[in-house]
Each structure stands twice: as structure tokens, then as C-alpha cells.
Design a protein around this motif. Structure first.
Motif, PDB file in Angstrom:
ATOM      1  N   PHE A 161       0.820  -1.142  -0.101  1.00 12.51           N
ATOM      2  CA  PHE A 161       0.016  -0.031   0.009  1.00 12.51           C
ATOM      3  C   PHE A 161       0.841   1.282  -0.137  1.00 12.51           C
ATOM      4  N   ALA A 162       0.668   2.151  -0.930  1.00 13.93           N
ATOM      5  CA  ALA A 162       1.598   3.343  -1.055  1.00 13.93           C
ATOM      6  C   ALA A 162       1.090   4.839  -0.681  1.00 13.93           C
TER       7      ALA A 162
ATOM      8  N   ILE B 253      -3.930   3.820  -3.124  1.00 14.10           N
ATOM      9  CA  ILE B 253      -2.870   3.614  -4.213  1.00 14.10           C
ATOM     10  C   ILE B 253      -1.942   2.603  -3.791  1.00 14.10           C
ATOM     11  N   PHE B 254      -1.844   1.538  -4.542  1.00 11.99           N
ATOM     12  CA  PHE B 254      -1.018   0.443  -4.430  1.00 11.99           C
ATOM     13  C   PHE B 254       0.276   0.605  -5.345  1.00 11.99           C
TER      14      PHE B 254
ATOM     15  N   GLU C 101       8.113  10.783  -4.413  1.00 13.18           N
ATOM     16  CA  GLU C 101       7.873  10.699  -2.976  1.00 13.18           C
ATOM     17  C   GLU C 101       7.098   9.403  -2.405  1.00 13.18           C
ATOM     18  N   VAL C 102       6.102   9.227  -3.036  1.00 12.21           N
ATOM     19  CA  VAL C 102       4.850   7.972  -3.167  1.00 12.21           C
ATOM     20  C   VAL C 102       6.054   6.685  -3.480  1.00 12.21           C
ATOM     21  N   LEU C 103       6.573   6.836  -4.601  1.00 12.46           N
ATOM     22  CA  LEU C 103       7.313   5.586  -4.943  1.00 12.46           C
ATOM     23  C   LEU C 103       8.444   5.347  -3.980  1.00 12.46           C
ATOM     24  N   GLU C 104       9.101   6.178  -3.373  1.00 13.77           N
ATOM     25  CA  GLU C 104      10.379   5.975  -2.557  1.00 13.77           C
ATOM     26  C   GLU C 104       9.928   5.944  -1.059  1.00 13.77           C
ATOM     27  N   SER C 105       8.754   6.099  -0.774  1.00 12.35           N
ATOM     28  CA  SER C 105       8.456   6.142   0.725  1.00 12.35           C
ATOM     29  C   SER C 105       8.393   4.722   1.253  1.00 12.35           C
ATOM     30  N   GLU C 106       8.965   4.559   2.505  1.00  9.08           N
ATOM     31  CA  GLU C 106       8.894   3.276   2.975  1.00  9.08           C
ATOM     32  C   GLU C 106       7.506   2.923   3.694  1.00  9.08           C
ATOM     33  N   ALA C 107       6.831   4.093   3.896  1.00  7.70           N
ATOM     34  CA  ALA C 107       5.471   4.098   4.780  1.00  7.70           C
ATOM     35  C   ALA C 107       4.566   4.745   3.973  1.00  7.70           C
ATOM     36  N   PRO C 108       3.107   4.265   3.893  1.00  5.27           N
ATOM     37  CA  PRO C 108       2.145   4.890   3.104  1.00  5.27           C
ATOM     38  C   PRO C 108       2.158   6.275   3.261  1.00  5.27           C
TER      39      PRO C 108
END
Length: 158
Positions: free
Chosen positions: A65-66, A92-93, A139-146
Motif C-alpha cells: 500500500f503506497a 494507491i498500491f 515521494e510516493v514511489l520511494e517512501s517506506e510508509a504509506p
């Protein structure tokens, strides 16, 4: 009034994300993440896998889950014409192509004209839906948390 749950996919391959292109009746071109509404008794993960296959022909599996974004349409005509689409939560996944999966034939979604691959930077410059994702793709692609992308009131029409 009901709130629609939608599953959206970030398919990231070879430095590019897959986007669906759309054209409104007025000729405006916009881009959307593949995905769509959740069916009754279907999980969000099942919905995103089904929707990506339907819209793009690409079999995928969920990685994580992103992000989440909320969209509320304020246009009265829009609310009357399409009430089921006027308030939605977009889950968004991050997904990947299913190993060994067979490419299917896409069934174009509402106003969809095709699909294209874009770098995150190119995607940030497009008329992208959800609007909260503009400028935040990397940011969304690289974040470790949603990532919580927030809520918007949309005053445009489809």
C-alpha cells in the motif's frame, strides 16, 4: 450519498510509471493511474489487480500500500449526473508485473484513449488524477510508509 472506494495502481518498471490517458467530451486530455472501483465483497488488493488487467491488459500483483487520497466533486451537475463518482477515496498500491502472467486485451475505461509510460518527473508535469499526486510521484514511489496525499474539493467537471 455514498463514498466510493477506488483502488489505483502505481506500476513502476524501468524508471517509468504506467498511466492511462483520457479525453473529456470537451477535448481536455488528462492522465490517471490504472484502477477503479471496488466491487462488493472484493478486497482493495483484488480490485487493483482486476482493474489494472481490465484497463491495461497487464497482469500485476500487489507489492505494498503506497498512498491514499480523497476527492470530492463540488459541481452540482456532476453530482446529479454521476453521484457514485463524486466522493471517493483512492487507495494507491505499488504493484509489479506478475511473473509469467499473460498479457490480456484491455477494455477501455470511461473516456480512456490508451495507456503510456512516463518517468515520475514527466508524470509530475501532466494533468494527473488524483491531483494530489502531482509533484509527489517520486515521494510516493520511494517512501517506506504509506503517504497521505490529502483531500481536495474539485470544482471542474469530467
Amino acid at each position: 450519498m455514498s463514498i466510493r472506494n477506488a483502488s489505483k495502481a502505481l506500476l513502476y518498471e524501468n524508471g517509468r510509471v504506467l498511466l492511462n490517458s483520457h479525453r473529456t467530451d470537451e477535448g481536455r486530455v488528462y492522465y490517471d493511474l490504472p484502477g477503479g472501483g471496488q466491487h462488493k465483497y472484493e478486497t482493495m488488493e483484488e480490485a487493483v489487480v482486476r482493474e489494472v488487467l481490465e484497463e491495461t491488459g497487464v497482469p500485476v500483483e500487489v507489492v505494498r500500500f503506497a498512498a491514499i487520497a480523497e476527492e470530492i466533486w463540488d459541481d452540482p451537475g456532476m453530482r446529479e449526473q454521476c453521484p457514485q463518482y463524486c466522493h471517493r477515496l483512492m487507495h494507491i498500491f505499488l504493484v509489479r508485473r506478475q511473473p509469467g502472467g499473460r498479457q490480456g486485451k484491455p477494455e477501455m475505461d470511461f473516456q480512456q484513449t490508451g495507456s503510456l509510460w512516463a518517468t515520475p518527473e514527466e508524470a509530475d508535469g501532466l494533468d494527473l488524477v488524483p491531483v494530489q499526486l502531482r509533484g509527489r510521484m517520486r515521494e510516493v514511489l520511494e517512501s517506506e510508509a504509506p503517504v497521505y496525499l490529502g483531500s481536495v474539493h474539485n470544482r471542474d467537471t469530467f
